[in-house]
Design a protein around this motif. Structure first.
Motif, PDB file in Angstrom:
ATOM      1  N   PHE A 298       0.768  -1.201  -0.340  1.00 55.15           N
ATOM      2  CA  PHE A 298       0.399   0.167  -0.206  1.00 55.15           C
ATOM      3  C   PHE A 298       1.032   1.527   0.125  1.00 55.15           C
ATOM      4  N   GLU A 299       0.901   1.979  -1.214  1.00 54.96           N
ATOM      5  CA  GLU A 299       1.746   3.135  -1.578  1.00 54.96           C
ATOM      6  C   GLU A 299       0.233   4.298  -1.057  1.00 54.96           C
ATOM      7  N   GLU A 300       0.284   4.533   0.044  1.00 50.75           N
ATOM      8  CA  GLU A 300      -0.218   5.848   0.800  1.00 50.75           C
ATOM      9  C   GLU A 300      -0.214   7.260  -0.600  1.00 50.75           C
ATOM     10  N   ASN A 301       0.657   7.876   0.056  1.00 50.59           N
ATOM     11  CA  ASN A 301       0.866   9.007  -0.785  1.00 50.59           C
ATOM     12  C   ASN A 301       1.057   8.808  -2.506  1.00 50.59           C
ATOM     13  N   GLY A 302       1.059   7.360  -2.986  1.00 48.80           N
ATOM     14  CA  GLY A 302       1.703   6.999  -4.052  1.00 48.80           C
ATOM     15  C   GLY A 302       0.137   6.266  -5.570  1.00 48.80           C
ATOM     16  N   ARG A 303       0.767   4.862  -5.555  1.00 51.95           N
ATOM     17  CA  ARG A 303       0.215   4.432  -6.635  1.00 51.95           C
ATOM     18  C   ARG A 303      -0.970   3.527  -6.046  1.00 51.95           C
ATOM     19  N   GLY A 304      -1.046   3.529  -4.561  1.00 52.64           N
ATOM     20  CA  GLY A 304      -2.123   2.684  -3.993  1.00 52.64           C
ATOM     21  C   GLY A 304      -2.119   1.551  -3.828  1.00 52.64           C
ATOM     22  N   TRP A 305      -2.879   0.947  -3.824  1.00 51.72           N
ATOM     23  CA  TRP A 305      -3.080  -1.220  -3.870  1.00 51.72           C
ATOM     24  C   TRP A 305      -2.172  -1.232  -4.579  1.00 51.72           C
ATOM     25  N   LEU A 306      -1.300  -2.313  -4.671  1.00 50.13           N
ATOM     26  CA  LEU A 306       0.188  -3.040  -5.248  1.00 50.13           C
ATOM     27  C   LEU A 306      -0.477  -4.247  -5.236  1.00 50.13           C
ATOM     28  N   LEU A 307      -0.663  -5.017  -5.724  1.00 49.71           N
ATOM     29  CA  LEU A 307      -0.299  -6.722  -5.453  1.00 49.71           C
ATOM     30  C   LEU A 307       0.634  -7.519  -5.599  1.00 49.71           C
ATOM     31  N   ASN A 308       1.038  -8.316  -4.336  1.00 49.69           N
ATOM     32  CA  ASN A 308       2.083  -8.423  -4.473  1.00 49.69           C
ATOM     33  C   ASN A 308       2.387 -10.113  -4.522  1.00 49.69           C
ATOM     34  N   GLU A 309       1.303 -10.424  -4.412  1.00 51.19           N
ATOM     35  CA  GLU A 309       1.116 -12.162  -4.245  1.00 51.19           C
ATOM     36  C   GLU A 309       0.153 -12.881  -4.068  1.00 51.19           C
ATOM     37  N   VAL A 310      -0.777 -14.350  -4.448  1.00 50.25           N
ATOM     38  CA  VAL A 310      -1.838 -15.331  -3.865  1.00 50.25           C
ATOM     39  C   VAL A 310      -0.930 -16.244  -3.858  1.00 50.25           C
ATOM     40  N   ASN A 311      -1.349 -16.210  -1.693  1.00 49.85           N
ATOM     41  CA  ASN A 311      -1.073 -17.762  -1.847  1.00 49.85           C
ATOM     42  C   ASN A 311      -2.172 -18.678  -1.872  1.00 49.85           C
ATOM     43  N   THR A 312      -2.028 -19.868  -2.470  1.00 53.42           N
ATOM     44  CA  THR A 312      -3.425 -20.969  -2.812  1.00 53.42           C
ATOM     45  C   THR A 312      -3.386 -21.651  -1.146  1.00 53.42           C
ATOM     46  N   ILE A 313      -2.400 -21.776  -1.101  1.00 55.85           N
ATOM     47  CA  ILE A 313      -3.037 -22.950   0.302  1.00 55.85           C
ATOM     48  C   ILE A 313      -1.657 -21.879   1.256  1.00 55.85           C
ATOM     49  N   PRO A 314      -1.498 -21.008   1.769  1.00 58.59           N
ATOM     50  CA  PRO A 314      -0.705 -19.900   3.418  1.00 58.59           C
ATOM     51  C   PRO A 314      -1.090 -20.520   4.547  1.00 58.59           C
ATOM     52  N   GLY A 315       0.145 -20.595   5.387  1.00 56.84           N
ATOM     53  CA  GLY A 315       0.183 -20.590   6.720  1.00 56.84           C
ATOM     54  C   GLY A 315      -0.835 -20.825   6.934  1.00 56.84           C
ATOM     55  N   PHE A 316      -1.557 -21.775   8.079  1.00 58.24           N
ATOM     56  CA  PHE A 316      -2.268 -22.155   8.361  1.00 58.24           C
ATOM     57  C   PHE A 316      -2.034 -22.583  10.062  1.00 58.24           C
ATOM     58  N   THR A 317      -1.068 -22.366  10.865  1.00 58.16           N
ATOM     59  CA  THR A 317      -0.686 -22.623  12.353  1.00 58.16           C
ATOM     60  C   THR A 317      -1.764 -21.275  12.926  1.00 58.16           C
ATOM     61  N   PRO A 318      -2.397 -22.145  14.364  1.00 56.00           N
ATOM     62  CA  PRO A 318      -3.058 -20.467  14.421  1.00 56.00           C
ATOM     63  C   PRO A 318      -2.766 -19.988  14.148  1.00 56.00           C
ATOM     64  N   GLY A 319      -1.183 -18.934  14.827  1.00 51.46           N
ATOM     65  CA  GLY A 319      -0.614 -17.859  14.990  1.00 51.46           C
ATOM     66  C   GLY A 319      -0.755 -17.088  13.114  1.00 51.46           C
ATOM     67  N   SER A 320      -0.978 -17.846  12.239  1.00 48.36           N
ATOM     68  CA  SER A 320      -0.112 -17.138  10.774  1.00 48.36           C
ATOM     69  C   SER A 320      -1.792 -16.483  10.709  1.00 48.36           C
ATOM     70  N   MET A 321      -0.837 -15.813   9.490  1.00 54.37           N
ATOM     71  CA  MET A 321      -2.149 -14.907   8.799  1.00 54.37           C
ATOM     72  C   MET A 321      -3.371 -15.254   8.352  1.00 54.37           C
TER      73      MET A 321
END
Length: 358
Positions: A298-321
């Motif tokens: 997120f470039e707050e004072n620039g281009r705004g939202w920019l996609l970084n990447e997509v994770n189809t099997i993301p971290g899935f422990t209770p402490g994962s995002m």
């Protein structure tokens, strides 16, 4: 006669560099799965490709013995097709692949499950392959009109490294981030500050893949959104990663734990709504189903939202995002597993209904 429990086959381990992460994830998922709903069958896949049914964990689930915090690849060696289809006449089987990285998140295991005719959690063959390949994902995102940072692609055996190095510095400036196209958990990623470091970074990335992505450095906040669903996906509240090191690398994620996860991200309501909508749009454009974590800058004072990447099997422990984002949105960890199983059955039923006749 009582209805048999749904047979939940949990696949973990695998041949990728994220093997150990997968073993930890599987332990948490199995511990959280409701024993009143599921008969859990943990199957570890060794780095050599051997499939092993973890009989010790199955016994522990049966007698109430505490589960380990990280599953071993130990037990009875099994044949994949025979084991996955075992007892299918008596109980419905759903496969939950927790195989991060290549040979798990890239469409290969999904293709095998499609051939076996089995329901499985998560994105199908095409979406998995596209999202796993960072270079191809950028092409798809560009075609869909999704904003993203500038990048240069390097293909080993096709492109000249000196030419690509010069082009990357010319078009992207310095520093840049260098990533293997098909890898996750920040494995093989380097921040290069000059031409020599860039050359070394490309060589490091080539240890993991023959396609390398070189990206401009974006000065912005790292915001992530969890997406859940099939045809009509839902997006969670956004969360923010505050890295503990120069960037959010493997050590930060899994060793030191120095990164701070801020949930929900401190964003104005309009920005939060916009990124949730954009995450759902990305999910659809990439042909995702079930679940995905969509990461943005997120470039707050620039281009705004920019996609970084997509994770189809993301971290899935209770402490994962991913689970933490859904917990903050009102879906607890155990309920999240239930939702994913239901979505897997829905997706399988829809795909199975298509005709193969001319």
């Amino acid at each position: 006669m009582s209805t048999p429990l749904l047979r939940l086959v949990v696949l973990y381990g695998g041949a990728s560099a994220e093997h150990d992460v997968s073993r930890v994830t599987a332990a948490h998922v199995i511990a959280a799965a409701d024993p009143a709903k599921y008969s859990v069958v943990p199957i570890g896949i060794g780095k050599d490709g051997t499939w092993v049914r973890n009989d010790k964990v199955i016994a522990a689930l049966s007698d109430g013995t505490p589960l380990p915090s990280e599953l071993e690849i130990a037990g009875t060696i099994v044949a994949p097709l025979a084991e996955l289809r075992a007892h299918s006449e008596a109980a419905l089987t759903v496969v939950l692949p927790l195989l991060h990285g290549p040979h798990g998140e890239d469409g290969t295991i999904q293709g095998m499950l499609e051939l076996f005719g089995l329901p499985y959690v998560g994105t199908g063959v095409l979406g998995s392959a596209v999202c796993m390949d960072k270079a191809m994902a950028k092409v798809v995102a560009a075609q869909a009109g999704i904003p993203q940072c500038k990048w240069v692609e390097f293909r080993d055996g096709v492109d000249d490294s000196k030419t690509i190095t010069f082009r990357a510095i010319e078009e992207l400036g310095l520093p840049v981030f260098v990533k293997p196209a098909n890898m996750g958990s920040s494995v093989g990623i380097t921040k290069a500050h000059d031409a020599a470091e860039l050359d070394a970074a490309i060589n490091l990335a080539l240890r993991y893949d023959d396609v390398v992505v070189i990206e401009e450095m974006v000065t912005g906040r790292e915001i992530e959104v969890a997406v859940l669903g099939n045809m009509l996906p839902e997006a969670s509240v956004p969360g923010e990663i505050v890295p503990g090191s120069e960037f959010y690398d493997y050590e930060d994620k899994y060793v030191t734990g120095a990164a701070e996860l801020v949930i929900p991200a401190p964003l104005p309501d309009a920005d939060a709504a916009q990124v949730r909508e954009l995450a759902a749009q990305v999910f659809g454009a990439m042909r995702c189903t079930g679940l995905a974590r969509v990461d943005f800058f997120f470039e707050e004072n620039g281009r705004g939202w920019l996609l970084n990447e997509v994770n189809t099997i993301p971290g899935f422990t209770p402490g994962s995002m991913y689970p933490k984002l859904w917990e903050a949105t009102g879906v607890p960890y155990a309920d999240l597993i239930d939702r994913l199983v239901t979505l897997a059955l829905e997706s399988h039923q829809r795909r199975s209904g298509f005709s193969t006749e001319h």
